[in-house]
Design an enzyme around this catalytic site. Structure first.
Site, PDB file in Angstrom:
ATOM      1  N   GLU A 308       0.791  -1.216   0.000  1.00 36.81           N
ATOM      2  CA  GLU A 308       0.000   0.000   0.000  1.00 36.81           C
ATOM      3  C   GLU A 308       0.827   1.270   0.000  1.00 36.81           C
ATOM      4  O   GLU A 308       0.476   2.249   0.685  1.00 36.81           O
ATOM      5  CB  GLU A 308      -0.941  -0.008   1.199  1.00 36.81           C
ATOM      6  CG  GLU A 308      -0.264  -0.038   2.568  1.00 36.81           C
ATOM      7  CD  GLU A 308       0.069  -1.407   3.112  1.00 36.81           C
ATOM      8  OE1 GLU A 308       0.346  -1.518   4.311  1.00 36.81           O
ATOM      9  OE2 GLU A 308       0.062  -2.384   2.338  1.00 36.81           O
ATOM     10  N   HIS A 332      -8.442  -3.955  -1.123  1.00 37.80           N
ATOM     11  CA  HIS A 332      -7.682  -4.023   0.128  1.00 37.80           C
ATOM     12  C   HIS A 332      -6.611  -2.939   0.171  1.00 37.80           C
ATOM     13  O   HIS A 332      -6.477  -2.227   1.177  1.00 37.80           O
ATOM     14  CB  HIS A 332      -7.048  -5.410   0.263  1.00 37.80           C
ATOM     15  CG  HIS A 332      -6.276  -5.609   1.530  1.00 37.80           C
ATOM     16  ND1 HIS A 332      -6.844  -6.109   2.676  1.00 37.80           N
ATOM     17  CD2 HIS A 332      -4.971  -5.366   1.844  1.00 37.80           C
ATOM     18  CE1 HIS A 332      -5.942  -6.167   3.638  1.00 37.80           C
ATOM     19  NE2 HIS A 332      -4.788  -5.719   3.159  1.00 37.80           N
ATOM     20  N   GLU A 333      -5.858  -2.805  -0.911  1.00 38.11           N
ATOM     21  CA  GLU A 333      -4.777  -1.812  -0.914  1.00 38.11           C
ATOM     22  C   GLU A 333      -5.325  -0.394  -0.870  1.00 38.11           C
ATOM     23  O   GLU A 333      -4.741   0.496  -0.240  1.00 38.11           O
ATOM     24  CB  GLU A 333      -3.879  -2.015  -2.139  1.00 38.11           C
ATOM     25  CG  GLU A 333      -3.238  -3.399  -2.244  1.00 38.11           C
ATOM     26  CD  GLU A 333      -2.522  -3.839  -0.981  1.00 38.11           C
ATOM     27  OE1 GLU A 333      -1.981  -2.968  -0.251  1.00 38.11           O
ATOM     28  OE2 GLU A 333      -2.512  -5.044  -0.698  1.00 38.11           O
ATOM     29  N   HIS A 336      -6.153   0.640   2.605  1.00 37.66           N
ATOM     30  CA  HIS A 336      -4.978   1.047   3.377  1.00 37.66           C
ATOM     31  C   HIS A 336      -4.733   2.557   3.310  1.00 37.66           C
ATOM     32  O   HIS A 336      -3.996   3.095   4.156  1.00 37.66           O
ATOM     33  CB  HIS A 336      -3.733   0.330   2.859  1.00 37.66           C
ATOM     34  CG  HIS A 336      -3.455  -0.976   3.526  1.00 37.66           C
ATOM     35  ND1 HIS A 336      -3.271  -1.091   4.886  1.00 37.66           N
ATOM     36  CD2 HIS A 336      -3.306  -2.229   3.024  1.00 37.66           C
ATOM     37  CE1 HIS A 336      -3.023  -2.362   5.195  1.00 37.66           C
ATOM     38  NE2 HIS A 336      -3.037  -3.067   4.088  1.00 37.66           N
ATOM     39  N   GLU A 355      -4.131  -4.035   9.630  1.00 38.26           N
ATOM     40  CA  GLU A 355      -4.692  -5.007   8.691  1.00 38.26           C
ATOM     41  C   GLU A 355      -6.129  -5.418   9.008  1.00 38.26           C
ATOM     42  O   GLU A 355      -6.913  -5.669   8.096  1.00 38.26           O
ATOM     43  CB  GLU A 355      -3.799  -6.240   8.623  1.00 38.26           C
ATOM     44  CG  GLU A 355      -2.437  -5.985   7.994  1.00 38.26           C
ATOM     45  CD  GLU A 355      -2.494  -5.561   6.529  1.00 38.26           C
ATOM     46  OE1 GLU A 355      -3.601  -5.555   5.941  1.00 38.26           O
ATOM     47  OE2 GLU A 355      -1.437  -5.231   5.977  1.00 38.26           O
ATOM     48  N   ASP A 413       8.673  -9.910  10.681  1.00 40.04           N
ATOM     49  CA  ASP A 413       8.403 -10.779   9.532  1.00 40.04           C
ATOM     50  C   ASP A 413       8.050 -12.195   9.968  1.00 40.04           C
ATOM     51  O   ASP A 413       7.264 -12.889   9.315  1.00 40.04           O
ATOM     52  CB  ASP A 413       9.623 -10.834   8.602  1.00 40.04           C
ATOM     53  CG  ASP A 413       9.842  -9.542   7.838  1.00 40.04           C
ATOM     54  OD1 ASP A 413       8.902  -8.730   7.755  1.00 40.04           O
ATOM     55  OD2 ASP A 413      10.957  -9.341   7.333  1.00 40.04           O
ATOM     56  N   TYR A 421      -5.001  -9.976  10.125  1.00 36.56           N
ATOM     57  CA  TYR A 421      -5.994  -9.684   9.098  1.00 36.56           C
ATOM     58  C   TYR A 421      -7.378 -10.187   9.512  1.00 36.56           C
ATOM     59  O   TYR A 421      -8.337  -9.411   9.632  1.00 36.56           O
ATOM     60  CB  TYR A 421      -5.608 -10.340   7.773  1.00 36.56           C
ATOM     61  CG  TYR A 421      -4.363  -9.830   7.128  1.00 36.56           C
ATOM     62  CD1 TYR A 421      -4.423  -9.013   6.001  1.00 36.56           C
ATOM     63  CD2 TYR A 421      -3.101 -10.178   7.601  1.00 36.56           C
ATOM     64  CE1 TYR A 421      -3.270  -8.553   5.373  1.00 36.56           C
ATOM     65  CE2 TYR A 421      -1.947  -9.722   6.995  1.00 36.56           C
ATOM     66  CZ  TYR A 421      -2.034  -8.913   5.879  1.00 36.56           C
ATOM     67  OH  TYR A 421      -0.895  -8.464   5.279  1.00 36.56           O
TER      68      TYR A 421
END
Length: 667
Positions: A308, A332-333, A336, A355, A413, A421
């Site tokens: 995003e 979705h993006e 953001h 998210e 990460d 999410y």
């Protein structure tokens, strides 16, 4: 953590993390304690003692040595609580040449032993103490290295055109520090401007609005300099850069798609609904503040579905199904632009505030455009994916909590999964549900006007800033004092496992029912995985004739829920599925990945090569990691094949994807 580095004459280079060059400072470093008091467990910077509010970049991209080099000039303000004697920044795999403060050359020092996750802190000693509220400027001359984890350098043969090299970035979560010295915290928001020199005929793009001549004049050395400005404060992880042989097509009044010439037309069609998504999002979340919303269709090695980056969303070519069937990724993006970008999670421990909210807005967009059935279908699928994640990690695993702990240098990460999410989405659905006076037949897609207004107020109140779980809780309690008494905040936020409330009853399964029932029939025809029957009674090629691509994907998702674990389908059933439905011919990457997982689970050795081909074709971790894990679980031959394939292909993957697959394989 920062030891004084040795001095070696007049050398002016300092290198962090694994360099053969000496770690040295521009001037002899003063022997003093270098205590780092970051408010973020994933940073070694001294934010918020001093806060970088703006950065001016003057950079040059050198493909020959795989380096971006130049100057980053950071404008900082001392926090209100105490004076500052240093500016401490995050770095990883950077060469630091010199530092000045307010135009005066000054001493700097790199952490002697870099942290394995957070890199090496860079301490810049201020010429004198800066008082609370005082502003200063620090200019750092530096260069990235080929090891910089946030950048991927592609050879011409790795691109669609095959003639020019390509560079792109991916800085989420803590990889901006490998691009420039920064306060690599979500809370440390800043504006920026940049001048980027690139070799002609390549084009540079950034997560900002281009300014000046779109086709800059050619310099004597064959370079062109592109200029950008980002006037909305962003966290460092949202800074982005791409350089390649790029063309664009307008797809709306405030949008265009960029790509290599060979794929730009496909992107123009696939993302043609972008303006409709933007308008739907504004109805849900409020005004769009970023000006431009462009997309960059990247080469296949991009590790995510989308990123995003403000003004310039990065997207994977795996979305090019030819039928817009993966349009939810763009929704979705776009979501953001409010959740994550305009209002940012304060630290990576509260990633769900990014998210979870984004999935919530994404599905409200899909509801606005396509109706309740599509919202409910996506929510049901998301709940299945959450269950798969919790089952795979274990219901008591700390990473299944909505707010995981990252103290002690945990790599964000490593914590990345469907949990923030989908568990975050479920929490918001529940919070909206209990604001409703409806006792029976609640419609989660429509929600309540009161919660809709609260959501807009959330973005308006916190815009350009950050939010914590505690802050969000306080806002909810103020807006809905009676409803908030029903919420077990401690369990929702900190307990591992599935959500404490089953929200499945809020959804209508009209679209999911047919695909789920078909999956159940295939499951029951071979319940022991011994091939007692190779297909359900009356199964035919027409079973999928009326299914959308999303329903076919859901059919395979449910089948994986039934048979993706210890009791896989038999090879006979796999053969019958292929015979009737021709699943191997699908061009939809979601369908292809799930089908390969089922085949590998069944011990189908003929799936080894297609899985390897999928791994070579695209580096998107959503597909890459499940395929490598499925190969590994398929038996000794599959594990050996996975390791061999990874050894041959790891060089084409983005460093983040390479790191995560290596962890999955124990390589």
């Amino acid at each position: 953590r920062c030891a004084v580095v040795p001095q070696f004459g007049s050398s002016s280079l300092a290198r962090v993390s694994g360099s053969s060059r000496s770690r040295v400072s521009r001037k002899p470093a003063k022997t003093r304690a270098m205590a780092v008091s970051s408010a973020d467990p994933s940073s070694q910077s001294n934010y918020p003692v001093a806060h970088v509010t703006h950065c001016e970049f003057d950079l040059r991209v050198d493909f020959g040595v795989k380096s971006v080099h130049g100057t980053a000039t950071l404008e900082a303000t001392v926090g209100p609580d105490s004076a500052a004697e240093t500016l401490v920044l995050d770095t990883r795999d950077l060469v630091i040449e010199s530092c000045t403060v307010d135009g005066v050359s000054t001493t700097f020092q790199l952490q002697a032993e870099p942290h394995p996750v957070m890199g090496a802190s860079l301490t810049i000693f201020l010429p004198g103490p800066k008082l609370p509220g005082q502003k200063f400027s620090a200019a750092i001359k530096y260069a990235t290295t080929p090891e910089s984890s946030g950048l991927q350098w592609l050879r011409p043969e790795q691109t669609a055109g095959g003639k020019h090299p390509y560079l792109f970035s991916q800085f989420q979560a803590i990889h901006a520090r490998s691009f420039f010295p920064c306060q690599d915290c979500p809370s440390a928001k800043m504006t920026y401007a940049a001048r980027v020199a690139t070799p002609a005929p390549l084009v540079a793009l950034m997560s900002a609005v281009p300014v000046g001549d779109p086709t800059p004049p050619l310099s004597d050395d064959g370079f062109r300099t592109f200029s950008f400005t980002q006037t909305v404060p962003i966290p460092p992880y949202l800074l982005a850069i791409a350089v390649g042989n790029l063309e664009s097509r307008d797809i709306g009044p405030r949008s265009r798609v960029w790509s290599e010439p060979e794929t730009v037309e496909a992107g123009e069609y696939e993302f043609g609904e972008t303006e409709d998504f933007l308008q739907a999002a504004e109805k849900v979340a409020g005004p769009y503040v970023w000006g431009r919303y462009d997309l960059l269709l990247l080469p296949p090695s991009f590790p995510y579905g989308g990123m995003e980056n403000p003004c310039l969303t990065f997207v994977t070519p795996t979305l090019l199904a030819g039928d817009r069937s993966q349009a939810n990724v763009i929704a979705h993006e776009i979501a953001h632009s409010w959740s994550g970008n305009l209002v940012t999670n304060a630290t990576w421990e509260s990633f769900w505030l990014n998210e979870g909210f984004t999935v919530f807005i994404e599905r409200k967009i899909m509801f606005s455009m396509y109706g309740k059935a599509v919202f409910d279908f996506a929510a049901i699928g998301g709940l299945l994916e959450l269950k798969e994640t919790v089952d795979r990690l274990g219901k008591d695993h700390v990473h299944t909590a909505l707010t995981p702990k990252l103290e002690g240098g945990v790599d964000p990460d490593e914590v990345f999964s469907k949990v923030p999410y989908e568990k975050g989405f479920v929490f918001l659905v529940y919070l909206e549900r209990i604001t409703s006076l409806v006792t029976d037949g609640y419609d989660a897609a429509s929600g309540t006007p009161e919660f809709g207004a609260f959501l807009k107020q959330h973005f308006e109140k916190n815009k350009f800033g950050t939010v914590t779980a505690g802050g969000f809780k306080a806002s909810y309690e103020a807006a809905f004092p009676e409803a908030s008494k029903k919420v077990d905040w401690e369990t929702w936020l900190f307990a591992p496992g599935m959500p404490p409330v089953d929200v499945g009853e809020y959804y209508d399964d009209v679209l999911a029912k047919a695909s789920a029932e078909l999956a159940k029939k295939w499951h029951l025809c071979d319940v022991l995985g011994m091939g007692s029957s190779d297909r359900p009674a009356f199964a035919s090629a027409d079973d999928l004739a009326e299914f959308t691509a999303a329903q076919v994907d859901h059919f395979l998702l449910v089948l994986l829920e039934y048979r993706g674990g210890l009791h896989p389908l038999s090879l006979q059933v796999i053969a019958a599925l292929e015979e009737l439905y021709g699943l191997s011919s699908s061009k939809n990457s979601e369908i292809s990945c799930k089908w390969l997982q089922l085949r590998l689970g069944a011990g189908d050795v003929t799936a080894f090569e297609p899985a390897a081909a999928a791994g070579r074709a695209a580096g998107r971790m959503k597909f890459l990691r499940p395929l490598y894990r499925s190969l590994k679980r398929s038996g000794p031959d599959g594990e050996a094949f996975a390791r061999k394939t990874f050894a041959e292909t790891r060089g084409m993957y983005h460093p983040i994807a390479e790191k995560m697959v290596a962890a999955d394989l124990g390589a």
